[in-house]
Design a protein around this motif. Structure first.
Motif, PDB file in Angstrom:
ATOM      1  N   PRO A 293       0.826  -1.215   0.000  1.00  0.00           N
ATOM      2  CA  PRO A 293       0.000   0.000   0.000  1.00  0.00           C
ATOM      3  C   PRO A 293       0.860   1.265   0.000  1.00  0.00           C
ATOM      4  O   PRO A 293       1.704   1.459   0.864  1.00  0.00           O
ATOM      5  CB  PRO A 293      -0.793  -0.108   1.314  1.00  0.00           C
ATOM      6  N   VAL A 294       0.660   2.092  -1.017  1.00  0.00           N
ATOM      7  CA  VAL A 294       1.371   3.368  -1.151  1.00  0.00           C
ATOM      8  C   VAL A 294       0.360   4.413  -1.607  1.00  0.00           C
ATOM      9  O   VAL A 294      -0.513   4.121  -2.429  1.00  0.00           O
ATOM     10  CB  VAL A 294       2.514   3.255  -2.192  1.00  0.00           C
ATOM     11  N   THR A 295       0.469   5.630  -1.078  1.00  0.00           N
ATOM     12  CA  THR A 295      -0.396   6.729  -1.504  1.00  0.00           C
ATOM     13  C   THR A 295       0.460   7.854  -2.069  1.00  0.00           C
ATOM     14  O   THR A 295       1.691   7.858  -1.936  1.00  0.00           O
ATOM     15  CB  THR A 295      -1.228   7.280  -0.333  1.00  0.00           C
ATOM     16  N   CYS A 296      -0.203   8.833  -2.672  1.00  0.00           N
ATOM     17  CA  CYS A 296       0.511  10.000  -3.205  1.00  0.00           C
ATOM     18  C   CYS A 296       1.282  10.721  -2.111  1.00  0.00           C
ATOM     19  O   CYS A 296       2.318  11.350  -2.382  1.00  0.00           O
ATOM     20  CB  CYS A 296      -0.467  10.966  -3.867  1.00  0.00           C
ATOM     21  N   ASP A 297       0.782  10.646  -0.888  1.00  0.00           N
ATOM     22  CA  ASP A 297       1.461  11.302   0.231  1.00  0.00           C
ATOM     23  C   ASP A 297       2.833  10.681   0.507  1.00  0.00           C
ATOM     24  O   ASP A 297       3.675  11.308   1.159  1.00  0.00           O
ATOM     25  CB  ASP A 297       0.606  11.224   1.503  1.00  0.00           C
ATOM     26  N   ASP A 298       3.047   9.452   0.028  1.00  0.00           N
ATOM     27  CA  ASP A 298       4.335   8.780   0.244  1.00  0.00           C
ATOM     28  C   ASP A 298       5.383   9.171  -0.797  1.00  0.00           C
ATOM     29  O   ASP A 298       6.568   8.869  -0.625  1.00  0.00           O
ATOM     30  CB  ASP A 298       4.155   7.254   0.208  1.00  0.00           C
ATOM     31  N   TYR A 299       4.957   9.814  -1.878  1.00  0.00           N
ATOM     32  CA  TYR A 299       5.890  10.087  -2.965  1.00  0.00           C
ATOM     33  C   TYR A 299       7.106  10.906  -2.529  1.00  0.00           C
ATOM     34  O   TYR A 299       8.241  10.574  -2.907  1.00  0.00           O
ATOM     35  CB  TYR A 299       5.176  10.792  -4.126  1.00  0.00           C
ATOM     36  N   PRO A 300       6.920  12.012  -1.766  1.00  0.00           N
ATOM     37  CA  PRO A 300       8.112  12.782  -1.360  1.00  0.00           C
ATOM     38  C   PRO A 300       9.111  11.946  -0.566  1.00  0.00           C
ATOM     39  O   PRO A 300      10.329  12.058  -0.768  1.00  0.00           O
ATOM     40  CB  PRO A 300       7.528  13.912  -0.506  1.00  0.00           C
ATOM     41  N   THR A 301       8.621  11.060   0.315  1.00  0.00           N
ATOM     42  CA  THR A 301       9.517  10.202   1.095  1.00  0.00           C
ATOM     43  C   THR A 301      10.238   9.217   0.186  1.00  0.00           C
ATOM     44  O   THR A 301      11.448   9.005   0.309  1.00  0.00           O
ATOM     45  CB  THR A 301       8.727   9.436   2.170  1.00  0.00           C
ATOM     46  N   LEU A 302       9.495   8.607  -0.740  1.00  0.00           N
ATOM     47  CA  LEU A 302      10.112   7.650  -1.658  1.00  0.00           C
ATOM     48  C   LEU A 302      11.166   8.323  -2.531  1.00  0.00           C
ATOM     49  O   LEU A 302      12.261   7.787  -2.737  1.00  0.00           O
ATOM     50  CB  LEU A 302       9.040   6.996  -2.531  1.00  0.00           C
ATOM     51  N   LEU A 303      10.863   9.525  -3.034  1.00  0.00           N
ATOM     52  CA  LEU A 303      11.830  10.249  -3.853  1.00  0.00           C
ATOM     53  C   LEU A 303      13.067  10.609  -3.044  1.00  0.00           C
ATOM     54  O   LEU A 303      14.200  10.496  -3.529  1.00  0.00           O
ATOM     55  CB  LEU A 303      11.191  11.508  -4.427  1.00  0.00           C
ATOM     56  N   GLU A 304      12.879  11.010  -1.802  1.00  0.00           N
ATOM     57  CA  GLU A 304      14.015  11.332  -0.945  1.00  0.00           C
ATOM     58  C   GLU A 304      14.873  10.090  -0.704  1.00  0.00           C
ATOM     59  O   GLU A 304      16.107  10.148  -0.745  1.00  0.00           O
ATOM     60  CB  GLU A 304      13.516  11.893   0.392  1.00  0.00           C
ATOM     61  N   LEU A 305      14.235   8.953  -0.475  1.00  0.00           N
ATOM     62  CA  LEU A 305      14.985   7.709  -0.279  1.00  0.00           C
ATOM     63  C   LEU A 305      15.771   7.335  -1.530  1.00  0.00           C
ATOM     64  O   LEU A 305      16.899   6.853  -1.444  1.00  0.00           O
ATOM     65  CB  LEU A 305      14.023   6.581   0.109  1.00  0.00           C
ATOM     66  N   MET A 306      15.196   7.573  -2.695  1.00  0.00           N
ATOM     67  CA  MET A 306      15.898   7.258  -3.948  1.00  0.00           C
ATOM     68  C   MET A 306      17.140   8.117  -4.131  1.00  0.00           C
ATOM     69  O   MET A 306      18.105   7.692  -4.781  1.00  0.00           O
ATOM     70  CB  MET A 306      14.957   7.424  -5.147  1.00  0.00           C
ATOM     71  N   THR A 307      17.136   9.329  -3.583  1.00  0.00           N
ATOM     72  CA  THR A 307      18.314  10.199  -3.731  1.00  0.00           C
ATOM     73  C   THR A 307      19.517   9.647  -2.978  1.00  0.00           C
ATOM     74  O   THR A 307      20.648  10.062  -3.241  1.00  0.00           O
ATOM     75  CB  THR A 307      18.036  11.628  -3.227  1.00  0.00           C
ATOM     76  N   HIS A 308      19.295   8.704  -2.054  1.00  0.00           N
ATOM     77  CA  HIS A 308      20.395   8.110  -1.293  1.00  0.00           C
ATOM     78  C   HIS A 308      20.950   6.857  -1.964  1.00  0.00           C
ATOM     79  O   HIS A 308      21.866   6.233  -1.427  1.00  0.00           O
ATOM     80  CB  HIS A 308      19.937   7.758   0.131  1.00  0.00           C
ATOM     81  N   ASP A 309      20.392   6.471  -3.114  1.00  0.00           N
ATOM     82  CA  ASP A 309      20.860   5.267  -3.791  1.00  0.00           C
ATOM     83  C   ASP A 309      22.341   5.385  -4.139  1.00  0.00           C
ATOM     84  O   ASP A 309      22.800   6.427  -4.631  1.00  0.00           O
ATOM     85  CB  ASP A 309      20.035   5.029  -5.065  1.00  0.00           C
ATOM     86  N   LYS A 310      23.089   4.315  -3.899  1.00  0.00           N
ATOM     87  CA  LYS A 310      24.556   4.359  -4.069  1.00  0.00           C
ATOM     88  C   LYS A 310      24.977   4.511  -5.534  1.00  0.00           C
ATOM     89  O   LYS A 310      26.127   4.845  -5.810  1.00  0.00           O
ATOM     90  CB  LYS A 310      25.169   3.088  -3.466  1.00  0.00           C
ATOM     91  N   LYS A 311      24.077   4.280  -6.494  1.00  0.00           N
ATOM     92  CA  LYS A 311      24.432   4.401  -7.912  1.00  0.00           C
ATOM     93  C   LYS A 311      24.374   5.844  -8.400  1.00  0.00           C
ATOM     94  O   LYS A 311      24.839   6.145  -9.496  1.00  0.00           O
ATOM     95  CB  LYS A 311      23.489   3.555  -8.764  1.00  0.00           C
ATOM     96  N   ASN A 312      23.752   6.716  -7.610  1.00  0.00           N
ATOM     97  CA  ASN A 312      23.537   8.080  -8.071  1.00  0.00           C
ATOM     98  C   ASN A 312      24.851   8.828  -8.292  1.00  0.00           C
ATOM     99  O   ASN A 312      25.839   8.593  -7.600  1.00  0.00           O
ATOM    100  CB  ASN A 312      22.678   8.857  -7.071  1.00  0.00           C
ATOM    101  N   VAL A 313      24.813   9.734  -9.254  1.00  0.00           N
ATOM    102  CA  VAL A 313      25.932  10.636  -9.506  1.00  0.00           C
ATOM    103  C   VAL A 313      25.392  12.057  -9.395  1.00  0.00           C
ATOM    104  O   VAL A 313      24.500  12.448 -10.152  1.00  0.00           O
ATOM    105  CB  VAL A 313      26.550  10.408 -10.901  1.00  0.00           C
ATOM    106  N   GLY A 314      25.915  12.830  -8.447  1.00  0.00           N
ATOM    107  CA  GLY A 314      25.400  14.174  -8.237  1.00  0.00           C
ATOM    108  C   GLY A 314      23.960  14.127  -7.756  1.00  0.00           C
ATOM    109  O   GLY A 314      23.586  13.311  -6.916  1.00  0.00           O
ATOM    110  N   SER A 315      23.114  14.984  -8.332  1.00  0.00           N
ATOM    111  CA  SER A 315      21.721  15.069  -7.889  1.00  0.00           C
ATOM    112  C   SER A 315      20.786  14.177  -8.696  1.00  0.00           C
ATOM    113  O   SER A 315      19.599  14.072  -8.391  1.00  0.00           O
ATOM    114  CB  SER A 315      21.237  16.525  -7.987  1.00  0.00           C
TER     115      SER A 315
END
Length: 350
Positions: A293-315
């Motif tokens: 179960p996920v709602t639109c209200d969870d999107y900012p948290t999910l996006l923030e968690l994705m920014t911590h992914d170890k594959k990311n380069v910069g932003s």
């Protein structure tokens, strides 16, 4: 990074004995969690090669893949007189092999370890490839090192000790391997009946799945290039998993399956993954795994968690996407709007 030896076992005692004999050691330590202590340790505890081994027990489930559990293992090694010439045998699923491999690789600056995988997830993913680590600060696998086991032993008899949910969890990683492999492997996987398991058939598919990962890891052991293919489904999947840790934890493979839905949608939109194959795969996933179960209200948290992914380069948030089955496109990015559309697709279906 040394190439690890992967053994598809037909005789567990012979496989373990040979693996132990190949590692000179002064002491042996066996790491288990509370579940594998009960269900799996009896299958190897009487082997002559493990006589006199010290058993270290940690809590079961990914909630215990923590700094506290790691400290407990280090303390047991220290109190047990372990040296850099000692040997750790990790008997368990991905949590045990990840944490145990990290503990062994850092204690006294590194001691040898063997993985005996007891779950489907560990067999096809966690125990193979040399990634070790723990969760930290609410993030999956935030701290760890690349360090290969001397041997990885896979014996499908352990699968018969597993519940259906954990079989499905491991199968999600096999499905990912099929998607990055070829259409024949992919088709076989989405047509397999997980409700009436043919263990002989599953064993054959498991062996093929391990070969897919081995081939990629051998080409790129420290994830500078093509090994990123193995992250398909994981950018969004790890975000789902980290979100679930704050609520009701879910198994890693379920998170990967949900991540695959989103990332196949992005693959269709951005790199042309065929819509019918996307639909077939998503239909299989939702039939087997349902939806978290996920709602639109969870999107900012999910996006923030994705920014911590170890594959990311910069932003930029980095994804592995597909142009088709086996057509791997690493180092892809997506906008915030595109990721939110993928999350909409996950929630609403097609």
């Amino acid at each position: 990074m040394d190439k690890q030896k992967v053994i598809i076992s037909t005789n567990l005692e012979t496989a373990v004995t040979n693996a132990v004999e190949e590692c000179e050691h002064d002491r042996i330590f066996i790491l288990v969690d509370e579940t594998t202590q009960r269900l799996c340790l009896p299958l190897i505890g009487g082997f002559n090669c493990l006589r006199g081994a010290d058993v270290i027990v940690i809590g079961a489930t990914d909630e215990n893949k923590t700094l506290e559990s790691l400290t407990h293992v280090w303390s047991c090694l220290q109190q047990g007189g372990a040296t850099r010439h000692s040997l750790m045998v990790n008997l368990g699923g991905g949590m045990v092999t990840d944490l145990g491999g990290f503990a062994a690789s850092t204690f006294k600056r590194g001691m040898n370890y063997i993985n005996i995988s007891t779950t489907l997830l560990a067999m096809v993913d966690a125990s193979v490839g040399g990634k070790t680590g723990i969760n930290f600060g609410g993030l999956k696998n935030e701290i760890g090192v690349f360090s290969t086991a001397k041997s990885v032993i896979l014996d499908t008899r352990f699968l018969r000790t597993m519940d259906h949910e954990n079989i499905c969890s491991g199968y999600a990683e096999m499905l990912k391997h099929g998607l990055i492999s070829d259409e024949e492997v992919w088709a076989e996987l989405i047509n397999f009946d997980l409700n009436v398991i043919d263990y002989h058939h599953l064993s054959r598919m498991l062996e093929n799945s391990v070969k897919v990962k081995e081939r990629i890891v051998e080409e790129d052991p420290t994830e500078r290039g093509i090994r990123k293919a193995l992250n398909l489904g994981h950018t969004v999947g790890h975000a789902f998993e980290s979100l679930a840790l704050k609520r009701k934890p879910i198994l890693h493979g379920y998170a990967v399956a949900y991540g695959l839905i989103c990332e196949l949608y992005l693959s269709h939109v951005k790199t042309g993954f065929p819509i019918e194959k996307m639909r077939q795969t998503v239909r299989f996933i939702t039939d087997v795994y349902g939806r978290m179960p996920v709602t639109c209200d969870d999107y900012p948290t999910l996006l923030e968690l994705m920014t911590h992914d170890k594959k990311n380069v910069g932003s930029d948030i980095n994804f592995t996407l597909l142009g088709g089955v086996g057509d791997i496109r690493i180092n892809q990015t997506a906008t915030k709007q595109e990721i939110e559309e993928a999350l909409d697709f996950y929630r609403e279906g097609f």
